[in-house]
Design a protein around this motif. Structure first.
Motif, PDB file in Angstrom:
ATOM      1  N   ILE A   1      -9.664   7.872  -6.173  1.00  0.00           N
ATOM      2  CA  ILE A   1      -8.683   6.788  -6.265  1.00  0.00           C
ATOM      3  C   ILE A   1      -8.447   6.214  -4.870  1.00  0.00           C
ATOM      4  O   ILE A   1      -8.124   6.957  -3.944  1.00  0.00           O
ATOM      5  N   PRO A   2      -8.600   4.902  -4.680  1.00  0.00           N
ATOM      6  CA  PRO A   2      -8.349   4.294  -3.368  1.00  0.00           C
ATOM      7  C   PRO A   2      -6.936   4.588  -2.880  1.00  0.00           C
ATOM      8  O   PRO A   2      -5.977   4.571  -3.658  1.00  0.00           O
ATOM      9  N   LEU A   3      -6.821   4.838  -1.585  1.00  0.00           N
ATOM     10  CA  LEU A   3      -5.545   5.235  -1.004  1.00  0.00           C
ATOM     11  C   LEU A   3      -4.990   4.170  -0.062  1.00  0.00           C
ATOM     12  O   LEU A   3      -3.817   3.821  -0.118  1.00  0.00           O
ATOM     13  N   ALA A   4      -5.832   3.664   0.835  1.00  0.00           N
ATOM     14  CA  ALA A   4      -5.395   2.665   1.811  1.00  0.00           C
ATOM     15  C   ALA A   4      -6.625   1.926   2.335  1.00  0.00           C
ATOM     16  O   ALA A   4      -7.750   2.419   2.237  1.00  0.00           O
ATOM     17  N   PHE A   5      -6.388   0.738   2.910  1.00  0.00           N
ATOM     18  CA  PHE A   5      -7.510  -0.023   3.460  1.00  0.00           C
ATOM     19  C   PHE A   5      -7.061  -0.799   4.689  1.00  0.00           C
ATOM     20  O   PHE A   5      -5.867  -0.947   4.962  1.00  0.00           O
ATOM     21  N   ASN A   6      -8.051  -1.270   5.433  1.00  0.00           N
ATOM     22  CA  ASN A   6      -7.775  -2.139   6.577  1.00  0.00           C
ATOM     23  C   ASN A   6      -8.782  -3.275   6.605  1.00  0.00           C
ATOM     24  O   ASN A   6      -9.883  -3.155   6.058  1.00  0.00           O
ATOM     25  N   ILE A   7      -8.409  -4.377   7.218  1.00  0.00           N
ATOM     26  CA  ILE A   7      -9.305  -5.515   7.416  1.00  0.00           C
ATOM     27  C   ILE A   7      -9.377  -5.786   8.917  1.00  0.00           C
ATOM     28  O   ILE A   7      -8.351  -5.895   9.585  1.00  0.00           O
TER      29      ILE A   7
ATOM     30  N   GLN B   1       0.827  -1.210   0.000  1.00  0.00           N
ATOM     31  CA  GLN B   1       0.000   0.000   0.000  1.00  0.00           C
ATOM     32  C   GLN B   1       0.862   1.261   0.000  1.00  0.00           C
ATOM     33  O   GLN B   1       0.605   2.205  -0.763  1.00  0.00           O
ATOM     34  N   ALA B   2       1.884   1.287   0.865  1.00  0.00           N
ATOM     35  CA  ALA B   2       2.732   2.469   0.975  1.00  0.00           C
ATOM     36  C   ALA B   2       3.522   2.718  -0.312  1.00  0.00           C
ATOM     37  O   ALA B   2       3.620   3.856  -0.801  1.00  0.00           O
ATOM     38  N   GLU B   3       4.105   1.639  -0.888  1.00  0.00           N
ATOM     39  CA  GLU B   3       4.889   1.784  -2.116  1.00  0.00           C
ATOM     40  C   GLU B   3       4.016   2.160  -3.302  1.00  0.00           C
ATOM     41  O   GLU B   3       4.427   2.950  -4.164  1.00  0.00           O
ATOM     42  N   LEU B   4       2.817   1.614  -3.334  1.00  0.00           N
ATOM     43  CA  LEU B   4       1.901   1.939  -4.422  1.00  0.00           C
ATOM     44  C   LEU B   4       1.562   3.431  -4.396  1.00  0.00           C
ATOM     45  O   LEU B   4       1.507   4.085  -5.446  1.00  0.00           O
ATOM     46  N   TYR B   5       1.350   3.973  -3.199  1.00  0.00           N
ATOM     47  CA  TYR B   5       1.062   5.408  -3.092  1.00  0.00           C
ATOM     48  C   TYR B   5       2.240   6.230  -3.614  1.00  0.00           C
ATOM     49  O   TYR B   5       2.054   7.176  -4.398  1.00  0.00           O
TER      50      TYR B   5
END
Length: 575
Positions: free
Chosen positions: A237-243, A176-180
């Motif tokens: 645009i999606p930024l981050a998510f949690n489960i 997630q961090a690298e994709l951002y």
């Protein structure tokens, strides 16, 4: 291309031949039979047949270089097609692949691969999981088989997918961090406003375990669920998510994920926009410091009495860029007034202080929204009346959107005493209670901006709700069949990444088409493979396919696409 002359006892036969490479090996094929010596002499019209043939081939080579050479494909009506040989391949995924490589997801896979000693190709696996989730959503086994439909064949086995899922789960936050970071190189991210919302996904299992827990299902299903929280930027645009487990209070999921954005994404100045269900006092206070702010919907029904009376009062309403105050009770006095104000949004605002937090309460009123709510409720009342007539329902507990909330059940005698006979009737009190709030909408914020701007920001929350709908409908992210927590995390990581690819594709197409239109188009973009020559498109050329080709600077809609052109596409895509 070059000339080949085959000699026999009685004559010579002239051929145009060509050397091609298949999997690195040379193969000579016949492009055209020019005829026997007598036939070529007639075609040469007085020239030496060999000289004429060489000049003819020279012209063919020139046309081939200019890509204008017609290609002849021969089929026999008496020859059966090869058994178990695949000839149909999807090329729609190439547009997703271009975005995948623009976001350097391949580089992220390389970095992860360097950390572990596995030998399988993580990039090949992850990319196929994403393209498959968008175009052919299905189980991991089916995804493995369906990935063979793509022009580029998978170089992994089914067992490698399950091994890769474990790694994807472990490296979820890194991805997630690298994709951002990579996305910033592709285009500027609109991180001034971040939208956050939660939803849940149900399992086809009944046993609680790990993330699979019973909780309040958004779809009112009696199954264990897992909860997903999603941050989206101001452009959708999606930024981050949690489960989190299905029994987690969704209000507690916001701050940990936001803290991850603060720490890993190095963002510090933004507005968090949420719905009322996530607007706890703790969450508001968390974003009432430093350079952060909040905008959240506010239930007017849940306001204290003096604030509710102020919010619902017909006087004291404003319109943007207008100093006049309006009485909204008079807006429906005539049809002319309704026509004049039906698309206007009136507002009033005031600062309030509760639980040590100062915030501005903005209430809006719209005739259009009022008429919409009335229409929905009238349809529900009509359903309630039909259900009572046919007795085609069970009068159990009803949620806030269920027509059964308008049905009341009493058991009485003529003297008003309790009896066994039950009487069903419309609950007029409930109807009148709901009518009071028609057309009203509340928002709370700690910003001092004008009301119209704050309302405009809040109205874009629909995009995050649409993102959840796309995952559940188009991507078929539920029901979830996985049982291990790490594979559940990996599953939703691929859903999240697929959503990122899809949203970027929508932006490339300037949001002219719906998610379903785009995905259906990609799924139908098939090519028929002609051995040793290339591919013939067998899909319908449309405005969407034209726009895709225009935006991505390569075309798959020529009458025939030679193998060398396909190689050029792939080189452009992966540069």
């Amino acid at each position: 291309m070059r000339l080949k002359i085959s000699k026999s006892k009685n004559t010579k036969i002239f051929y145009v031949i060509k050397t091609i490479y298949i999997k690195g090996k040379e193969k000579t094929i016949t492009v055209e039979r020019l005829g026997n010596e007598n036939e070529v002499i007639k075609k040469a019209e007085g020239l030496d047949p060999i000289i004429w043939a060489k000049k003819y081939i020279e012209e063919l080579n020139k046309q081939e270089l200019e890509n204008t050479l017609p290609i002849q494909v021969k089929y026999s009506p008496s020859k059966l097609i090869n058994k178990d040989k695949q000839t149909l391949f999807n090329c729609g995924y190439l547009f997703l692949e271009k975005i995948y490589y623009d976001l350097k997801l391949n580089k992220i896979c390389e970095e992860i691969s360097d950390k572990y000693s596995f030998k399988y190709d993580l990039n090949n696996i992850l990319s196929r999981l994403l393209y498959g989730r968008i175009i052919f959503p299905s189980s991991k086994l089916a995804t493995y088989n369906l990935s063979k439909k793509f022009i580029e064949q998978p170089n992994f086995e089914l067992q490698h997918i399950y091994r890769a899922l474990e790694v994807i789960a472990k490296e979820n936050e890194f991805i997630q961090a690298e994709l951002y970071k990579n996305s910033l190189k592709k285009s500027k991210r609109n991180t001034g406003v971040l939208y956050y919302d939660c939803t849940n996904f149900f399992f086809e299992l009944e046993q609680e375990d790990g993330f699979k827990q019973y909780g309040p299902s958004k779809e009112h299903r009696p199954n264990p669920i897992v909860q997903m929280g999603l941050f989206m930027d101001g452009d959708g645009i999606p930024l981050a998510f949690n489960i989190t487990p299905g029994n987690t209070n969704e209000q507690t999921t916001l701050t940990p994920t936001e803290q991850k954005i603060l720490d890993d994404f190095k963002l510090s100045k933004f507005i968090v926009c949420t719905d009322a269900g996530l607007a706890s006092t703790a969450n508001r206070k968390f974003n009432d410091k430093e350079d952060r702010a909040f905008i959240t919907t506010q239930s007017i029904k849940k306001l204290k009495k003096h604030l509710k009376d102020w919010a619902l009062s017909p006087t004291g309403w404003n319109l943007n860029n207008d100093t006049k105050e309006y009485d909204i009770s008079k807006l429906e006095d005539t049809s002319d007034l309704i026509e004049k104000y039906k698309n206007k949004v009136f507002y009033k605002e005031r600062w309030i202080k509760e639980n040590g937090l100062e915030q501005k309460l903005i209430v809006t009123f719209s005739l259009k929204y009022k008429f919409y709510q009335q229409r929905i409720r009238n349809n529900q009342i009509e359903r309630a009346q039909k259900a009572m007539e046919n007795k085609s329902f069970k009068l159990d507990k009803a949620n806030q959107n269920d027509f059964k909330r308008f049905i009341t059940n009493t058991s009485v005698t003529k003297d008003g005493e309790i009896a066994e006979k039950k009487i069903l009737s419309l609950n007029t009190q409930q109807i009148e209670k709901e009518q009071i709030y028609d057309g009203f909408y509340g928002v709370c914020t700690n910003l001092e901006d004008n009301a119209e701007e704050i309302i405009k920001v809040n109205q874009r929350r629909w995009e995050i709700e649409e993102s959840f709908r796309i995952m559940k409908s188009e991507f078929k992210a539920r029901p979830v069949y996985l049982s291990r927590d790490d594979r559940i995390i990996a599953h939703f990581t691929t859903c999240f990444l697929s959503l990122v690819l899809h949203r970027y594709l929508e932006k490339e197409l300037e949001e002219k088409y719906t998610a379903k239109e785009i995905i259906d188009t990609l799924r139908e973009m098939n090519l028929n493979k002609i051995d040793e020559i290339g591919y013939i498109p067998v899909y319908t050329r449309t405005d969407i396919t034209d726009y895709l080709h225009e935006k991505f600077s390569f075309r798959t809609d020529y009458e025939i696409i030679q193998n060398k052109e396909i190689k050029k596409f792939l080189k452009i895509i992966k540069k």
